[in-house]
Design an enzyme around this catalytic site. Structure first.
Site, PDB file in Angstrom:
ATOM      1  CE  LYS A 126       3.161  -5.602   5.119  1.00  0.00           C
ATOM      2  NZ  LYS A 126       1.900  -6.300   4.771  1.00  0.00           N
ATOM      3  CB  SER A 161       1.078  -4.648   1.209  1.00  0.00           C
ATOM      4  OG  SER A 161       0.791  -5.379   2.396  1.00  0.00           O
ATOM      5  CB  SER A 205      -0.252  -8.386   2.253  1.00  0.00           C
ATOM      6  OG  SER A 205      -0.904  -7.448   1.442  1.00  0.00           O
TER       7      SER A 205
HETATM    8  N1  GLN Z   1      -3.377  -6.721  -2.410  1.00  0.00           N
HETATM    9  C1  GLN Z   1      -4.439  -6.583  -1.468  1.00  0.00           C
HETATM   10  C2  GLN Z   1      -4.825  -5.138  -1.341  1.00  0.00           C
HETATM   11  O1  GLN Z   1      -4.339  -4.371  -2.079  1.00  0.00           O
HETATM   12  C3  GLN Z   1      -4.058  -7.194  -0.152  1.00  0.00           C
HETATM   13  C4  GLN Z   1      -3.400  -6.269   0.775  1.00  0.00           C
HETATM   14  C5  GLN Z   1      -3.070  -6.901   2.087  1.00  0.00           C
HETATM   15  O2  GLN Z   1      -3.251  -8.096   2.308  1.00  0.00           O
HETATM   16  N2  GLN Z   1      -2.613  -6.068   2.990  1.00  0.00           N
HETATM   17  O3  GLN Z   1      -5.610  -4.758  -0.539  1.00  0.00           O
END
Ligand code: GLN
Length: 503
Positions: free
Chosen positions: A79, A154, A178
């Site tokens: 990532k 994400s 994420s």
């Molecule tokens: N969807 C969540 C957010 O928008 C989680 C993001 C993450 O785990 N980096 O913050």
């Protein structure tokens, strides 16, 4: 010869160990697959131009009789939130376009030392803010099950790369879901470790008290193998736990073999009613629980009354920490600088941040700055921290009664690209089941539970365990996975239409 991209990391590793295949062959097969499908999927932001060379080096070391680690020669996707010396790291943002780190993130350095072969960097929502990769400054990733749908976020790039057989395994990061939510919508496996179990050194920070790096894979065993390679104490991370961890791969193998479900107490949260979930998601979840029950597990209702306030608390704590973490992008030390003729330093910073950050990042910086401002600190940030403590207490009480807690990983299957992009609140609510684990610092795994009847898209089941009990999740996850794959007559991903299967 079999298509090497269809093998799991464990299968590739076994074939590499016997000399049946070389790492160059495995790496080339995946690079070819990327060249063939990534124009459609867009899982990668950058593909390594020296992966084959790295693989050749490993093949030579093996040929010379060196003892290599269990995953040596196996390809890996990374990532883009994790910094790398040999490939750019953007965290999905324009502000870091082309940024080359002077050091590798600890997890990357450990992956390299273990002999994993980095294929490239994967797409993500900008600075890991989002649930769909639509907030990436470089365009969204597409779900391999249906290219018009989101791959989750994400870390949608890592999940899609693995689901599309572009890489057997990947690294992700999970601040509020994420790793797990992308796994849910792509029919893959992802685990968020206990806070402090895996180093955050070199993971571009979103919210430091919530962020964890973890594995993304197609099987529970593969996730465990990657976790074994990257985890453990790191003196470079002040929040890193110092203890020795058991072999997660051993835990996964034990789960797949044995009857670990017998007598296992599985908690379901009373305050998460079925009505909050798409019907096919609920149905798949309950069917998986029934399978576990049929093999000796006991389903116990637990109460976690503050679980549902997780999203509200998270969207104060996360923006507060993010606004502070992102202050370092000041156009002086990193990345993009927009020159302003005759302007002050502040004018240059403002213009650079205006041009370099996307809407969601700006939204959260503003929210976080507001929540931390003098007149509102106690009302917002302070209250959110109290809710966080209540959620931790809920989990403590629940884990006094059960071994693991189970929930659907996310309320719906993959939604359509564009469907929620203009509705931040809808996007945030997506994480109702994943966020509490980050607030409490406990581990969580998502693995496929089946396909939703109404749309034929993958559904994930999430298991949560007490802090430091990551091995329990590999054991239980592998046990359920073995039963489900048996029921399905093969892995779920064999049925993804874009990849040539039929649902
Ligand atoms: N969807 C969540 C957010 O928008 C989680 C993001 C993450 O785990 N980096 O913050």
């Amino acid at each position: 010869m079999t298509d090497l991209t269809r093998l799991t990391a464990a299968e590739l590793a076994a074939a590499l160990a016997t000399g049946e295949i070389s790492s160059v062959e495995a790496t080339r097969a995946h690079l070819d697959r990327i060249a063939a499908v990534d124009g459609d999927v867009h899982a990668f932001l950058h593909v390594s131009d020296h992966a084959v060379e790295v693989a050749a080096g490993l093949d030579r070391r093996r040929a010379a009789g060196e003892t290599l680690g269990p995953l040596a020669g196996v390809p890996l996707a990374i990532k883009d939130v994790l910094v790398t010396t040999d490939m750019p790291s953007t965290s999905g943002s324009k502000i870091l376009e082309g940024f080359l780190s002077p050091y590798d993130a600890t997890v990357v350095a450990r992956a390299r030392a273990a002999g994993l072969v980095p294929l490239g960097k994967t797409n993500m929502d900008e600075f890991a803010m989002g649930s769909s990769t639509e907030h990436s400054a470089y365009g969204p990733t597409h779900n391999p099950w249906d290219l018009d749908r989101i791959p989750g976020g994400s870390g949608g790039g890592s999940a899609a790369a693995v689901a599309a057989f572009e890489s057997p395994v990947a690294l992700g990061s999970d601040t509020g879901g994420s790793i797990r939510q992308p796994a849910h919508v792509t029919g893959t496996v992802g685990l968020k470790p206990t806070y402090g179990a895996v180093s955050r050194y070199g993971a571009i920070a979103l919210a430091s008290s919530l962020d964890q790096v973890g594995p993304v894979s197609r099987t529970v065993l593969d996730a465990a193998l990657v976790h074994d390679a990257i985890g453990g104490h790191d003196p470079h991370d002040a929040t890193s736990l110092s203890e020795a961890w058991p072999s997660f791969a051993e835990a996964a193998r034990e789960g797949a073999r044995g009857d670990v479900l017998k007598g296992l107490r599985v908690g379901v949260v009373r305050e998460l009613p079925d009505s909050g979930f798409q019907s096919g998601v609920s149905a798949s979840f309950h069917a998986a629980l029934q399978t576990m029950e049929a093999h000796g597990a006991e389903i116990v209702e637990v109460s976690a009354p503050h679980f549902e306030y997780g999203v509200a608390a998270y969207y104060l704590i996360l923006p507060a920490e993010a606004s502070s973490n992102l202050a370092k992008f000041d156009s002086v030390r990193f990345g993009l600088r927009v020159e302003v003729a005759g302007g002050t330093v502040e004018d240059v910073m403002a213009a650079s941040r205006e041009a370099g950050f996307g809407d969601e990042v700006k939204r959260r910086i503003i929210l976080g700055t507001y929540a931390l401002s003098a007149g509102y600190y106690d009302a917002y940030y302070g209250s959110a921290q109290k809710v966080r403590t209540l959620i931790q207490r809920d989990f403590d009480a629940a884990f006094a009664q059960v071994d693991v807690i189970a929930t659907p990983t996310s309320p719906t299957t993959a939604f359509r690209l564009g469907e929620r992009i203009d509705d931040p609140l809808q996007m945030y609510l997506n994480d109702v089941t994943t966020i509490p684990a980050n607030l409490a610092g406990i581990p969580g795994i998502s693995l496929p539970s089946g396909l939703a009847e109404e749309d034929g898209l993958p559904v994930g089941i999430q298991f949560l365990a007490p802090a430091r009990e990551d091995a329990r999740l590999y054991r239980v996850g592998a046990a359920l996975e073995a039963l489900l794959v048996d029921q399905w007559g093969g892995p779920l991903l064999d049925r993804a239409p874009v990849l040539g299967g039929s649902r």
